[in-house]
Structure formats: C-alpha cells, structure tokens
Design a protein around this motif. Sequence first.
Motif, PDB file in Angstrom:
ATOM      1  N   ASN A  30       0.852  -1.198   0.000  1.00 50.67           N
ATOM      2  CA  ASN A  30       0.000   0.000   0.000  1.00 50.67           C
ATOM      3  C   ASN A  30       0.884   1.243   0.000  1.00 50.67           C
ATOM      4  OD1 ASN A  30      -2.018  -1.842   0.163  1.00 50.67           O
ATOM      5  ND2 ASN A  30      -2.779  -1.202   2.172  1.00 50.67           N
ATOM      6  N   PHE A  32       1.274   5.688  -0.717  1.00 53.12           N
ATOM      7  CA  PHE A  32       0.768   7.026  -1.007  1.00 53.12           C
ATOM      8  C   PHE A  32       1.670   7.640  -2.073  1.00 53.12           C
ATOM      9  CE2 PHE A  32      -1.436   6.443   2.959  1.00 53.12           C
ATOM     10  CZ  PHE A  32      -2.581   7.208   2.828  1.00 53.12           C
ATOM     11  N   TYR A  64      -3.937   7.424  -2.832  1.00 60.90           N
ATOM     12  CA  TYR A  64      -3.749   6.253  -1.974  1.00 60.90           C
ATOM     13  C   TYR A  64      -3.953   5.012  -2.820  1.00 60.90           C
ATOM     14  CZ  TYR A  64      -4.688   2.707   1.582  1.00 60.90           C
ATOM     15  OH  TYR A  64      -4.664   1.560   2.341  1.00 60.90           O
ATOM     16  N   ASN A  66      -4.227   0.973  -2.825  1.00 61.30           N
ATOM     17  CA  ASN A  66      -4.408  -0.311  -2.172  1.00 61.30           C
ATOM     18  C   ASN A  66      -3.783  -1.338  -3.107  1.00 61.30           C
ATOM     19  OD1 ASN A  66      -5.570  -2.826  -1.824  1.00 61.30           O
ATOM     20  ND2 ASN A  66      -7.496  -1.988  -1.081  1.00 61.30           N
ATOM     21  N   GLU A  85       2.542   3.289   2.935  1.00 63.57           N
ATOM     22  CA  GLU A  85       1.581   3.639   3.978  1.00 63.57           C
ATOM     23  C   GLU A  85       2.179   3.381   5.362  1.00 63.57           C
ATOM     24  OE1 GLU A  85      -1.880   1.178   3.857  1.00 63.57           O
ATOM     25  OE2 GLU A  85      -3.050   2.550   5.089  1.00 63.57           O
ATOM     26  N   ASN A  89       2.487   6.071   8.301  1.00 64.33           N
ATOM     27  CA  ASN A  89       1.772   5.888   9.572  1.00 64.33           C
ATOM     28  C   ASN A  89       2.694   5.994  10.782  1.00 64.33           C
ATOM     29  OD1 ASN A  89      -0.631   5.521   8.278  1.00 64.33           O
ATOM     30  ND2 ASN A  89      -0.600   3.299   8.345  1.00 64.33           N
ATOM     31  N   LYS A  92       5.592  10.539  13.732  1.00 65.98           N
ATOM     32  CA  LYS A  92       4.994  11.077  14.967  1.00 65.98           C
ATOM     33  C   LYS A  92       4.746  12.577  14.807  1.00 65.98           C
ATOM     34  CE  LYS A  92       5.626   7.165  17.336  1.00 65.98           C
ATOM     35  NZ  LYS A  92       4.497   6.252  17.189  1.00 65.98           N
ATOM     36  N   GLU A  94       1.293  15.087  14.685  1.00 65.47           N
ATOM     37  CA  GLU A  94      -0.158  15.061  14.784  1.00 65.47           C
ATOM     38  C   GLU A  94      -0.844  15.626  13.533  1.00 65.47           C
ATOM     39  OE1 GLU A  94      -3.556  16.395  17.962  1.00 65.47           O
ATOM     40  OE2 GLU A  94      -1.471  16.387  18.644  1.00 65.47           O
ATOM     41  N   ILE A 100      -3.859  12.455   7.100  1.00 63.24           N
ATOM     42  CA  ILE A 100      -4.104  11.117   6.530  1.00 63.24           C
ATOM     43  C   ILE A 100      -5.538  10.684   6.843  1.00 63.24           C
ATOM     44  CG2 ILE A 100      -3.384   8.694   6.513  1.00 63.24           C
ATOM     45  CD1 ILE A 100      -0.619   9.582   7.403  1.00 63.24           C
ATOM     46  N   TYR A 101      -5.954  10.915   8.088  1.00 64.89           N
ATOM     47  CA  TYR A 101      -7.314  10.548   8.512  1.00 64.89           C
ATOM     48  C   TYR A 101      -8.364  11.298   7.674  1.00 64.89           C
ATOM     49  CZ  TYR A 101     -11.326   9.960  11.643  1.00 64.89           C
ATOM     50  OH  TYR A 101     -12.555   9.662  12.157  1.00 64.89           O
ATOM     51  N   LEU A 104      -8.517   9.934   4.101  1.00 67.51           N
ATOM     52  CA  LEU A 104      -9.280   8.681   3.953  1.00 67.51           C
ATOM     53  C   LEU A 104     -10.781   8.938   4.058  1.00 67.51           C
ATOM     54  CD1 LEU A 104      -7.328   5.875   5.856  1.00 67.51           C
ATOM     55  CD2 LEU A 104      -7.463   6.282   3.403  1.00 67.51           C
ATOM     56  N   LYS A 105     -11.171   9.837   4.971  1.00 66.09           N
ATOM     57  CA  LYS A 105     -12.585  10.178   5.106  1.00 66.09           C
ATOM     58  C   LYS A 105     -13.141  10.788   3.810  1.00 66.09           C
ATOM     59  CE  LYS A 105     -14.333  12.704   8.271  1.00 66.09           C
ATOM     60  NZ  LYS A 105     -14.477  13.689   9.372  1.00 66.09           N
ATOM     61  N   GLU A 107     -11.926  10.324   0.800  1.00 63.92           N
ATOM     62  CA  GLU A 107     -12.002   9.254  -0.201  1.00 63.92           C
ATOM     63  C   GLU A 107     -13.312   8.468  -0.054  1.00 63.92           C
ATOM     64  OE1 GLU A 107      -9.228   8.200  -2.641  1.00 63.92           O
ATOM     65  OE2 GLU A 107      -9.314  10.339  -2.246  1.00 63.92           O
ATOM     66  N   LEU A 108     -13.674   8.213   1.198  1.00 63.22           N
ATOM     67  CA  LEU A 108     -14.889   7.451   1.482  1.00 63.22           C
ATOM     68  C   LEU A 108     -16.137   8.210   1.014  1.00 63.22           C
ATOM     69  CD1 LEU A 108     -15.686   4.796   2.847  1.00 63.22           C
ATOM     70  CD2 LEU A 108     -15.721   5.988   5.036  1.00 63.22           C
ATOM     71  N   ILE A 109     -16.171   9.509   1.294  1.00 62.39           N
ATOM     72  CA  ILE A 109     -17.314  10.320   0.856  1.00 62.39           C
ATOM     73  C   ILE A 109     -17.391  10.327  -0.671  1.00 62.39           C
ATOM     74  CG2 ILE A 109     -18.292  12.664   0.820  1.00 62.39           C
ATOM     75  CD1 ILE A 109     -17.007  13.089   3.598  1.00 62.39           C
TER      76      ILE A 109
END
Lengths: 213, 213
Positions: A30, A32, A64, A66, A85, A89, A92, A94, A100-101, A104-105, A107-109
């Motif tokens: 995986n 990016f 991204y 897969n 990926e 990940n 360190k 924030e 990244i979070y 992904l959100k 991408e989902l939408i």
Amino acid sequence: MAFSSIKRYISSNFPINEYKEKNYLEFNSNEFILIDEGILFKYQLYSNGEYNITNIYDNGSLIYLNSDNFGLFTKSDCSFYKVSERELNSIKDESIQKNIYEFLKTELIKKNMFIRDFSRFGKSERVLSTLIRLCNSFGVIKNNCIMIDIKLSHTELSQITYMARENVSRTMAKLKKEGIISYERGKIIVYDFEFLMKELQCEDCSIINCSMK
Amino acid sequence: MAFSSIKRYISSNFPINEYKEKNYLEFNSNEFILIDEGILFKYQLYSNGEYNITNIYDNGSLIYLNSDNFGLFTKSDCSFYKVSERELNSIKDESIQKNIYEFLKTELIKKNMFIRDFSRFGKSERVLSTLIRLCNSFGVIKNNCIMIDIKLSHTELSQITYMARENVSRTMAKLKKEGIISYERGKIIVYDFEFLMKELQCEDCSIINCSMK
C-alpha cells in the motif's frame, strides 16, 4: 491547499520518481503517491486482465493505492513522490496523522457520491455524472463555457463509466446535438452545466467530494 | 474481534440508547455507533426523500455515519452506543486511533468492492452480488446449504440493489426456478454459492471486504 502538512512532508523527505507516458505501474504494498507533475490514471484491475479507470490525477494530487487491485497509468510523462503507507503511519506528527485521517474520510465520501450516481441512475447518466466530475476537477472557464482541460478519448470515457465505447459515443453525440457539449481540439466544452446537474438531481455537494481526483 | 480496542472503549464509556423497531434515526453530526443488540439498516438519503439501504448491521457492528446524507433505520428493537467522531478522535490512545484508521480503510475497500460489482455488471448481477454479501455477513450453514439468517422483503432487496422491486422479484424467481435459491419461513436459502461467485467472476476476496456490514 488540502492536506498540506502531508504533502510538504512527502515532497521534502522522499526522492522523486520519473516515468515516461503510457506506462502501467503496479505496486506491491500500500502506497501514497504525491504527483509533482503530469497526469496519472488510477485503475482498478480484475483477475481476467480487464480494468477500469477510477480516478484521474494531476499536479499536486495525493493518491492512496491499495496494492490488492489498483495501479497507475501514466497518461503523460510524470514525476511523483512515493511513500509506503506503513512509513507514513509511523511519523509522529499530529498534523500529518490528521491529514491522513481526513484524506481517507474524503475518499470514502467520494466513493459514496460515485455510488449515488452510478448505482441509482441509468447508463447515460453515468456519462453526465462523469462530465460533472471532469468539470469540477479539470474545468477552465472559457467564453462563458467550461472547457475540460484534459484530452480523453471515448475509449477512456468508457473505461471511466464502465460502459461500452459505442454507448458512450452515442450519449456524447446526443449531448452534442442538443447543444450541451461540443469539442475543441480534442477537449470537451460544456455549454450547459446546469442541465447536467438537473438531470442528475444534484444536491449542493462539495466540489471536493464530486471529483475525478 | 475486529476493532476490539475501540469497541471496548465505546461500550465502557458511553451510555446505551434504546429504540423500538421501525424508527428512522437521523444524525446531526458525524457519529460512530456500536450495536449492542438488534438489526440496523444504514440508509443513504437523497434530497427528494428517496433513499437506499447501503448496509445491514447486527450485534457488535461498528458503524460510521457521515451526517450529510446517512441515517439509520431500526429493523428490529435495538440498543446501541453512540459517540461523536470528534470525541473519538480526541482520545489519546494509540491502539484506538489505529483501530479508527483501519476501520476507515476497510470501509473504503468495501466501497471499491461494491463499485466493482454494481458498476461493472448488469442489473441481475446486483442481486447475485447482494446474495453473496448477505451469505458472507449473515450466512448460517444448514443441511449443506447457506441460510441467510435475516428476513428481507423484495422491497428491501430493491432498496439494497438500487433496482425496481419487480426486477428483483423476477431475478429471484429465476434463481429459484434454477435451483440456486429457495425460501424457508421468509428466509433465503442459497443452494449454490459457487454459481453466484462464478457468475460475478469473483476473485479471492476477503469476506470482511465483501460484506453487507
């Protein structure tokens, strides 16, 4: 710029890869990808060798991949940064992890929006939906119209819409005859964006979510 | 159990909500839901009041709700935990944050699998694809067959497959005549799972990714 922390980090810390146009690139883990320059198609590959184009990306796009069933095709000469990926990940920081979070959100939408148009409506609406996405992602205002600033053949449109090329050509010819679109030096001009939105019962969706990217 | 850290955290720290069957629940912010008991449909709502069922969840399911256009319908009496995405994101626990990340990634893969079946193939294949997903999520082995252990009407199947009810009924009748499926006390029995997989050119996909949940 969306996801700027992660983009800054990737472009500062990883070497650039260069590829000539018309190459299929497969990935074993995986990854990016951040495009420095060029146009890339993301494709979904099936076990029988067939594939569909799921996204079109250009300069600055974050992708991204897969590894299971996705790859890239260089539509033009391309340069891009690549990072696994796993490596991303482990950083360190924030703001990068938040990026990244959120990525992904988003991408989902985008997938939910795609399913809305491609599952709910008929075949010819897939062409309209794709034209809207192309306008949102690659549209340039020109003489009161929208020029989709990327050259796409009907074969490529058929790979984007999961349709037979003949059906894409028929729908495009009908739209041309009705004065909704035309062509100029191989690029699509959209005269009546409102018509496309009305046909698809478009809601007030964010351009970021209704995108080819 | 998948995503066990986050599930343990939610069930230990938030009050339980109880609802009677046949309620539509809307959400004003992005939420995560963990089902304690019962069956819930996730639906995608459109501005004209129409909707489709995108997922079916039961005991122990973790659900992500994007407030923009998703809601829940209680198929049975239900009890579940609810926590806002914002609150969950603020928890300083690495294993929980990893769980959320992996959860979103899995959701994304599931959407890609859905698009593969629903965009690539014709209408009747949507029914086959839905039967496979239902077997993966609610299948119980019974006399060498798979019983889908949840009662679904043809209207509900039509809301899952984005098809007219009449077309669902026609496809189901054909499958019954061919000995692929039958009904037993309102539940679907699948005699020939291999047939469904062959028709859809199924690859060796993970059951988690090819799921109604």
